[in-house]
Design a protein around this motif. Structure first.
Motif, PDB file in Angstrom:
ATOM      1  N   LEU A 146       0.843  -1.201   0.000  1.00 23.91           N
ATOM      2  CA  LEU A 146       0.000   0.000   0.000  1.00 23.91           C
ATOM      3  C   LEU A 146       0.874   1.245   0.000  1.00 23.91           C
ATOM      4  O   LEU A 146       1.716   1.419   0.885  1.00 23.91           O
ATOM      5  N   PRO A 147       0.680   2.143  -0.962  1.00 22.36           N
ATOM      6  CA  PRO A 147       1.456   3.387  -0.938  1.00 22.36           C
ATOM      7  C   PRO A 147       1.106   4.201   0.314  1.00 22.36           C
ATOM      8  O   PRO A 147      -0.056   4.242   0.734  1.00 22.36           O
ATOM      9  N   LEU A 148       2.113   4.823   0.903  1.00 24.68           N
ATOM     10  CA  LEU A 148       1.872   5.605   2.117  1.00 24.68           C
ATOM     11  C   LEU A 148       0.824   6.684   1.885  1.00 24.68           C
ATOM     12  O   LEU A 148      -0.008   6.955   2.755  1.00 24.68           O
ATOM     13  N   ALA A 204      -2.205   7.961   4.613  1.00 17.55           N
ATOM     14  CA  ALA A 204      -1.785   9.034   5.526  1.00 17.55           C
ATOM     15  C   ALA A 204      -2.039  10.404   4.920  1.00 17.55           C
ATOM     16  O   ALA A 204      -1.920  10.577   3.702  1.00 17.55           O
ATOM     17  N   ASN A 205      -2.367  11.342   5.791  1.00 21.23           N
ATOM     18  CA  ASN A 205      -2.488  12.749   5.402  1.00 21.23           C
ATOM     19  C   ASN A 205      -3.529  12.934   4.302  1.00 21.23           C
ATOM     20  O   ASN A 205      -3.364  13.756   3.397  1.00 21.23           O
ATOM     21  N   PHE A 240      -5.457   9.674   8.979  1.00 19.63           N
ATOM     22  CA  PHE A 240      -4.334   8.732   9.016  1.00 19.63           C
ATOM     23  C   PHE A 240      -4.821   7.385   9.549  1.00 19.63           C
ATOM     24  O   PHE A 240      -5.453   7.329  10.611  1.00 19.63           O
ATOM     25  N   VAL A 259      -2.594   3.943   9.380  1.00 18.90           N
ATOM     26  CA  VAL A 259      -1.369   3.408   8.773  1.00 18.90           C
ATOM     27  C   VAL A 259      -0.981   2.077   9.416  1.00 18.90           C
ATOM     28  O   VAL A 259      -0.484   2.043  10.535  1.00 18.90           O
ATOM     29  N   PRO A 260      -1.218   0.973   8.723  1.00 21.77           N
ATOM     30  CA  PRO A 260      -0.813  -0.329   9.253  1.00 21.77           C
ATOM     31  C   PRO A 260       0.679  -0.576   9.066  1.00 21.77           C
ATOM     32  O   PRO A 260       1.333   0.049   8.226  1.00 21.77           O
ATOM     33  N   ALA A 261       1.217  -1.522   9.845  1.00 18.20           N
ATOM     34  CA  ALA A 261       2.589  -1.989   9.623  1.00 18.20           C
ATOM     35  C   ALA A 261       2.669  -2.646   8.242  1.00 18.20           C
ATOM     36  O   ALA A 261       1.671  -3.145   7.713  1.00 18.20           O
ATOM     37  N   LYS A 262       3.871  -2.644   7.674  1.00 15.63           N
ATOM     38  CA  LYS A 262       4.061  -3.209   6.326  1.00 15.63           C
ATOM     39  C   LYS A 262       4.329  -4.713   6.432  1.00 15.63           C
ATOM     40  O   LYS A 262       5.476  -5.160   6.339  1.00 15.63           O
ATOM     41  N   PRO A 314      -4.543  -4.086  12.599  1.00 15.47           N
ATOM     42  CA  PRO A 314      -5.087  -3.092  13.537  1.00 15.47           C
ATOM     43  C   PRO A 314      -4.398  -1.736  13.384  1.00 15.47           C
ATOM     44  O   PRO A 314      -3.174  -1.677  13.223  1.00 15.47           O
ATOM     45  N   VAL A 315      -5.178  -0.686  13.438  1.00 21.27           N
ATOM     46  CA  VAL A 315      -4.614   0.668  13.337  1.00 21.27           C
ATOM     47  C   VAL A 315      -5.187   1.561  14.438  1.00 21.27           C
ATOM     48  O   VAL A 315      -6.319   1.369  14.884  1.00 21.27           O
ATOM     49  N   ARG A 316      -4.388   2.510  14.853  1.00 20.41           N
ATOM     50  CA  ARG A 316      -4.898   3.613  15.664  1.00 20.41           C
ATOM     51  C   ARG A 316      -5.181   4.740  14.677  1.00 20.41           C
ATOM     52  O   ARG A 316      -4.271   5.460  14.259  1.00 20.41           O
ATOM     53  N   PHE A 343      -6.790   8.229  13.150  1.00 22.57           N
ATOM     54  CA  PHE A 343      -7.018   9.555  13.734  1.00 22.57           C
ATOM     55  C   PHE A 343      -7.035  10.614  12.644  1.00 22.57           C
ATOM     56  O   PHE A 343      -6.565  10.389  11.525  1.00 22.57           O
ATOM     57  N   VAL A 347      -6.060  14.758  11.872  1.00 27.29           N
ATOM     58  CA  VAL A 347      -5.420  16.005  12.285  1.00 27.29           C
ATOM     59  C   VAL A 347      -6.294  17.137  11.758  1.00 27.29           C
ATOM     60  O   VAL A 347      -6.625  17.175  10.571  1.00 27.29           O
TER      61      VAL A 347
END
Lengths: 206, 206
Positions: B62-64, B68-69, B184, B186-189, B197-199, B201, B203
């Motif tokens: 998955l591309p960042l 994210a953002n 955001f 963002v899971p681990a790769k 699982p993700v936290r 959130f 901004v």
């Protein structure tokens, strides 16, 4: 994949395979659900105080603003030949109140024998200086932010004792500028757990 | 903790207990290293296309900038009595090219029996509309973005088939404004894994 010497790599398997799932869904529809067994210290990970201190904050107790959108500076440690990174490496940099990422280049050795020993690390004195400057988080592209051969682990003790999370096994810090980075390393909120793999990254002002 | 009906909750234990660690470190120094065994679909989680499609992108692919953002809009579905959320819920909102979070209030039932059935979900038609609008990610505070009783799972099939990640089991979407949110999740790769699982959130611009 071994992240840290002496700790087992993760084990991944199907919990529900695509084949087995077909009986649960409509025609042509299938899913895979994986299962993982892993130690907390796997991949690039973030340590909470609970990793070091029984009474310290665990992953579920970390405030989001201690992990996300952190104003950040990147410190470059030249050449890959420096092991002990001293206070002086930080004294001419505006670290106060910021996250600090230490770029050593040690990630070039990831998944080789060399990665696992003789690592670059912060000195105890450097850690005390960073805490005195109210840094928010410290990250490093090394197998350990402490000298892996020093059983006193002064950097973990000082930073986690001051509620400063630590990120280890970072990589590709060369992609970030030295300043004007917002840093994110956000673990899942797992109660009773001290460390968790993260996909850490910076958002760069454009 | 059961996240999803029929799937086991995570098992957490010590890999290295504080007591056992004392022999490895200096005087007064101890660490705890946890071990977890869990299915991918645990807690608030993000689905990659691999969860649905064997040839789809897994977490590591998955591309960042798909996670994210993300410029994000929040859709409010009133009152908690609506189950099927139709295309019309999105048509008057600037969803194009954005992440879309669907706030139903179903998280009020988290960890109760009620959470696990009769969930609010998107219709197949709504999913097709969102893909036609090039949305980046879709999240919902429900046990499933599909009707848990519909084995065709059209929303997973349509969104993941278009490389649109899905976040389920969100909570506290009431804390976000409707607009001007950067999201955001963002899971681990983890290669060969489809869900994590993700936290999650947002901004908020201030």
């Amino acid at each position: 994949m071994v992240t840290y010497p002496g700790l087992p790599g993760p084990i991944i398997c199907d919990y529900l395979s695509r084949e087995a799932s077909r009986g649960r869904y409509g025609p042509g529809v299938e899913f895979q659900i994986g299962k993982i067994e892993m130690v907390a210290n796997t991949g690039t990970y973030l340590d909470s105080p609970f990793h070091r201190y029984a009474g310290g904050k665990d992953l579920s107790a970390l405030p989001l603003d201690s992990l996300a959108n952190l104003d950040t500076v990147v410190i470059r440690i030249g050449g890959g030949s420096v092991r002990a990174i001293p206070r002086a490496a930080f004294q001419d940099v505006p670290v106060q109140g910021r996250a600090v990422l230490v770029h050593t280049g040690w990630d070039a050795h990831w998944r080789t024998e060399r990665y696992l020993s003789g690592n670059p690390f912060l000195t105890a004195d450097a850690a005390e200086y960073l805490v005195s400057q109210d840094v928010r988080l410290v990250g490093i592209d090394s197998v350990n932010i402490d000298d892996i051969d020093d059983p006193a682990r002064p950097v973990h003790s000082t930073l986690l004792g001051a509620d400063v999370p630590i990120v280890e096994h970072m990589c590709r810090l060369n992609l970030l500028p030295d300043r004007d980075v917002r840093f994110f390393a956000v673990p899942a909120k797992v109660a009773g757990f001290g460390t968790w793999p993260v996909r850490a990254f910076g958002v760069v002002s454009t």
